[in-house]
Design an enzyme around this catalytic site. Structure first.
Site, PDB file in Angstrom:
ATOM      1  N   ASP A  45       0.808  -1.172   0.266  1.00 11.29           N
ATOM      2  CA  ASP A  45      -0.106   0.118   0.127  1.00 11.29           C
ATOM      3  C   ASP A  45       0.733   1.426  -0.037  1.00 11.29           C
ATOM      4  OD1 ASP A  45       0.780   0.005   2.549  1.00 11.29           O
ATOM      5  OD2 ASP A  45      -1.158   0.316   3.585  1.00 11.29           O
ATOM      6  N   ASP A  84      -0.993  -6.239  -0.289  1.00 11.63           N
ATOM      7  CA  ASP A  84      -1.326  -5.486   0.949  1.00 11.63           C
ATOM      8  C   ASP A  84      -2.815  -5.246   1.040  1.00 11.63           C
ATOM      9  OD1 ASP A  84       0.411  -4.837   3.051  1.00 11.63           O
ATOM     10  OD2 ASP A  84       1.115  -3.017   1.934  1.00 11.63           O
ATOM     11  N   LYS A 114      -0.709  -9.300   2.808  1.00  9.39           N
ATOM     12  CA  LYS A 114      -0.084  -8.850   4.152  1.00  9.39           C
ATOM     13  C   LYS A 114      -0.899  -7.916   5.096  1.00  9.39           C
ATOM     14  CE  LYS A 114       3.443  -5.676   3.919  1.00  9.39           C
ATOM     15  NZ  LYS A 114       3.020  -4.815   4.427  1.00  9.39           N
ATOM     16  N   GLU A 182       9.537  -3.664  10.399  1.00  7.88           N
ATOM     17  CA  GLU A 182       9.819  -2.153   9.799  1.00  7.88           C
ATOM     18  C   GLU A 182      10.717  -1.331  10.771  1.00  7.88           C
ATOM     19  OE1 GLU A 182       7.011  -0.472   7.068  1.00  7.88           O
ATOM     20  OE2 GLU A 182       8.178   1.581   6.999  1.00  7.88           O
TER      21      GLU A 182
HETATM   22  O1  KIV Z   1       3.545  -1.039   1.444  1.00  3.94           O
HETATM   23  C1  KIV Z   1       4.870  -1.566   1.712  1.00  3.94           C
HETATM   24  O2  KIV Z   1       5.667  -1.136   0.671  1.00  3.94           O
HETATM   25  C2  KIV Z   1       5.234  -2.166   2.531  1.00  3.94           C
HETATM   26  C3  KIV Z   1       6.809  -2.555   2.848  1.00  3.94           C
HETATM   27  C4  KIV Z   1       7.567  -1.403   3.080  1.00  3.94           C
HETATM   28  C5  KIV Z   1       7.196  -3.753   3.664  1.00  3.94           C
HETATM   29  O3  KIV Z   1       4.628  -2.577   3.569  1.00  3.94           O
HETATM   30 NA    NA Z   2       2.456  -1.509   3.243  1.00  4.53          NA
END
Ligand code: KIV
Ligand code: NA
Length: 265
Positions: A45, A84, A114, A182
């Site tokens: 996201d 995501d 995710k 993170e």
């Molecule tokens: O949205 C994203 O790019 C992420 C990564 C930084 C893990 O969640």
């Molecule tokens: Na993300």
């Protein structure tokens, strides 16, 4: 060739093999990374900031994530694609999470989803995994909570470190196949990595995690302005593209494009 699966990811940890993950938001970029052998791609996201022009990830919708995830799936044949779940698409509870994840799996064709949160998201993770949807968790700095936590290093101090360890164990117990860490201190990320049997995917989390992820526009120097300290820029695409656009403009204004070779008769 078949796609990488979450079983391959589990095997990599058993063998002690490290692996790279990049974000991708469109079919063409994803196809470049697929051909380069990047085994796992995240339709993050972060598309909010890096692809759609929002100020943060908070406004990103499930419709947008579904469309971008579908494009990345279409552009790839080998990588495991992780979609995501955006803010607001799973916080209500496990049933909402399942409904949202199901869209990413059925409409976009992702191999895993995710979501953010450790202990606070363990019920969501449990139901998704029970339902046959592999889940990558995401703890430490969780950008969807920017309004509550800002963009600060997480897990500093004994109490915060203990919470991060509890979060890591909670997502593993809930059945997550991997967990993003993170912006956490390298020593703590190393401890989490040693403690868990699922792989850790670091971003700003030092060198000891099982995998590393970077946002592709940061990694290739396309993102404008300041990039975080943990980013390594492997190219300067912003300069390459800007110079090309200027050269094209000059050619058109100066009458040196198109030439005879670009013309049909
Ligand atoms: O949205 C994203 O790019 C992420 C990564 C930084 C893990 O969640
Ligand atoms: Na993300």
């Amino acid at each position: 060739t078949r796609r990488i699966t979450v079983r391959d990811i589990a095997l990599a940890k058993e063998r002690g093999e490290k692996w790279p993950m990049l974000t991708a938001y469109d079919a063409m970029t994803a196809s470049v990374f697929d051909e380069a052998g990047i085994p796992v791609m995240l339709v993050g996201d972060s598309a909010g900031n890096c692809h759609l022009g929002y100020e943060s990830t908070v406004p990103v919708t499930l419709d947008e994530m579904t469309m971008l995830s579908a494009a990345v799936v279409r552009g790839t044949s080998r990588a495991l694609i992780v979609g995501d779940l955006p803010f607001g698409s799973y916080q209500e509870g496990p049933v909402q999470a399942l409904r949202s994840a199901t869209r990413l799996v059925k409409e976009a064709g992702v191999g895993a989803v995710k979501l953010e949160g450790g202990e606070r998201s363990h019920r969501q993770i449990e139901l998704l995994v029970e339902s046959g949807i592999p889940v990558m968790a995401h703890i430490g700095l969780t950008p969807q909570s920017v309004n509550a936590m800002g963009y600060r290093v997480q897990g500093r101090g004994e109490e915060a470190a203990q919470q991060l360890l509890r979060d890591a164990k909670a997502v593993q117990d809930a059945g997550a196949f991997a967990v993003v860490l993170e912006l956490v201190p390298a020593e703590l990320a190393a401890e989490v990595t040693r403690t868990l049997h699922i792989p850790t995917v670091g971003i700003g989390a030092g060198a000891e995690t099982d995998a590393q992820v970077l946002v592709w526009t940061d990694m290739l120097g396309l993102t404008g302005g300041r990039v975080p300290k943990f980013v390594k820029q492997y190219a300067d695409l912003r300069a390459v593209m800007g110079d090309a656009a200027k050269a094209f403009a000059e050619d058109v204004v100066g009458g040196t494009f198109p030439l005879e070779e670009h013309s049909v008769h």
